[in-house]
Write a protein that holds these residues in place. Structure first.
Motif, PDB file in Angstrom:
ATOM      1  N   GLN A 267      37.638  40.186  33.611  1.00  0.00           N
ATOM      2  CA  GLN A 267      36.494  40.692  34.359  1.00  0.00           C
ATOM      3  C   GLN A 267      36.922  41.183  35.735  1.00  0.00           C
ATOM      4  O   GLN A 267      36.416  42.200  36.225  1.00  0.00           O
ATOM      5  N   ALA A 268      37.862  40.470  36.363  1.00  0.00           N
ATOM      6  CA  ALA A 268      38.370  40.888  37.667  1.00  0.00           C
ATOM      7  C   ALA A 268      39.114  42.223  37.572  1.00  0.00           C
ATOM      8  O   ALA A 268      39.117  43.009  38.532  1.00  0.00           O
ATOM      9  N   ASP A 269      39.711  42.499  36.411  1.00  0.00           N
ATOM     10  CA  ASP A 269      40.439  43.755  36.202  1.00  0.00           C
ATOM     11  C   ASP A 269      39.523  44.890  35.768  1.00  0.00           C
ATOM     12  O   ASP A 269      40.000  45.989  35.464  1.00  0.00           O
ATOM     13  N   GLY A 270      38.228  44.616  35.691  1.00  0.00           N
ATOM     14  CA  GLY A 270      37.278  45.663  35.330  1.00  0.00           C
ATOM     15  C   GLY A 270      36.963  45.764  33.849  1.00  0.00           C
ATOM     16  O   GLY A 270      36.296  46.714  33.428  1.00  0.00           O
ATOM     17  N   VAL A 271      37.432  44.812  33.057  1.00  0.00           N
ATOM     18  CA  VAL A 271      37.129  44.828  31.623  1.00  0.00           C
ATOM     19  C   VAL A 271      35.675  44.396  31.423  1.00  0.00           C
ATOM     20  O   VAL A 271      35.223  43.406  31.995  1.00  0.00           O
ATOM     21  N   SER A 272      34.933  45.126  30.617  1.00  0.00           N
ATOM     22  CA  SER A 272      33.524  44.805  30.382  1.00  0.00           C
ATOM     23  C   SER A 272      33.395  43.713  29.324  1.00  0.00           C
ATOM     24  O   SER A 272      34.166  43.664  28.358  1.00  0.00           O
ATOM     25  N   LEU A 273      32.410  42.848  29.520  1.00  0.00           N
ATOM     26  CA  LEU A 273      32.139  41.754  28.594  1.00  0.00           C
ATOM     27  C   LEU A 273      30.775  41.967  27.956  1.00  0.00           C
ATOM     28  O   LEU A 273      29.854  42.499  28.579  1.00  0.00           O
ATOM     29  N   SER A 274      30.636  41.543  26.713  1.00  0.00           N
ATOM     30  CA  SER A 274      29.352  41.654  26.024  1.00  0.00           C
ATOM     31  C   SER A 274      29.213  40.512  25.030  1.00  0.00           C
ATOM     32  O   SER A 274      30.213  39.953  24.559  1.00  0.00           O
ATOM     33  N   LEU A 275      27.965  40.178  24.741  1.00  0.00           N
ATOM     34  CA  LEU A 275      27.650  39.146  23.752  1.00  0.00           C
ATOM     35  C   LEU A 275      27.133  39.817  22.490  1.00  0.00           C
ATOM     36  O   LEU A 275      26.299  40.715  22.552  1.00  0.00           O
TER      37      LEU A 275
END
Length: 304
Positions: A267-275
């Protein structure tokens, strides 16, 4: 003449030699170019982690009702404004039947008024489209949608009939129905009590006992063991339902500490997270990793 001819030949020879040298150098550069090109494609890489947890929301349980006949007036997930009617409580079955008759009468009056105010001409294609929509709702077992489509279809047919027969019959019917409504309203006065929403929110008829146990305020203190041993509060119940407040929902789940750290780094590297839920939700929900709790036996509670 000989001198001029010799000079011209010498000039042409020099130019030809210069051209040969130029093209020769360019050819050597072309075949010895260290840079090469190739066709490239872009794609996305998805990494998944399997979790089992709880959806956490701020919820307010509505007071239950033990007297009279209760009728819920809101659909699951419907947004209710502050002061909006959630349910009705009838004194007895006769009062309920009277209200049902009054609602049917109101619906009939509304249809006739709409038919009177709207344009008289209705195309057959519109009626055919309404019939197809009505049949599709019935086939999909969406009875609430079918009821709405049925009302619209009846209105269109009435508009078509009155466009041919005139509007005098329409006015007479309206006057008769309005008189009936006035009589029913006087009989129904005081026989129904309405339950309203104290605050605005999304309505849900399901009260599971977790409303007071799992709250946004309790997320900070959650540990993997407390989340695993979480139990519903048996004293919390209501046959009226509850309201889901606010626009921020949370998802809390226990997971290995190393995986949680990896998610934080991504997340700190800009990777998006989703459920992606296994059921109940048909789309991926974009989320952020809100917090990671204290480590317990190599596991932590991650809150999205």
């Amino acid at each position: 003449m000989k001198r001029n001819s010799f000079g011209t030949k010498a000039l042409l020879a020099a130019i030809s030699l210069a051209l040969l040298v130029y093209f020769g150098v360019q050819g050597v550069r072309y075949f010895r170019d260290p840079l090469t090109t190739t066709l490239a494609y872009t794609y996305e890489v998805e990494e998944s982690v399997h979790l089992s947890g709880y959806v956490v929301r701020e919820e307010q349980v509505l007071p239950g009702e033990s007297s009279g006949l209760l009728q819920l007036l809101r659909e699951e997930g419907e947004r209710v404004s502050e002061g909006g009617t959630v349910a009705a409580v009838f004194a007895d079955q006769a009062s309920l039947d009277l209200q049902t008759e009054l609602a049917s009468l109101e619906n009939r009056i509304e249809q006739l008024q709409y038919a009177q105010e709207a344009a008289l001409g209705v195309e057959i294609t519109q009626i055919n489209n309404s019939i197809l929509t009505y049949r599709a709702a019935l086939a999909a077992d969406r009875l609430q949608d079918a009821e709405k489509q049925g009302d619209a279809l009846r209105t269109q047919v009435m508009k078509r009939d009155f466009s041919v027969s005139g509007t005098e019959d329409l006015k007479t019917q309206l006057q008769e129905l309005q008189a009936q409504r006035k009589t029913l309203q006087s009989r129904a006065a005081g026989s129904v009590r309405r339950i309203t929403a104290p605050v605005a929110g999304l309505y849900s008829a399901v009260v599971d006992g977790y409303e007071t146990v799992l709250t946004p305020e309790s997320l900070e203190a959650l540990t993997p063991s407390s989340l695993e041993n979480l139990k519903a509060d048996g004293t919390v119940s209501s046959n009226v339902g509850k309201l889901v407040l606010g626009d921020t929902w949370y998802y809390a789940a226990a997971m290995p500490a190393a995986q949680a750290q990896e998610l934080e780094d991504q997340q700190a590297d800009g990777v998006s997270l989703s459920l992606r839920f296994t059921k109940g939700v048909d789309q991926d929900l974009p989320v952020t990793l809100h917090s990671v709790g204290a480590e317990e036996n190599g596991r932590v509670v991650a809150v999205f």
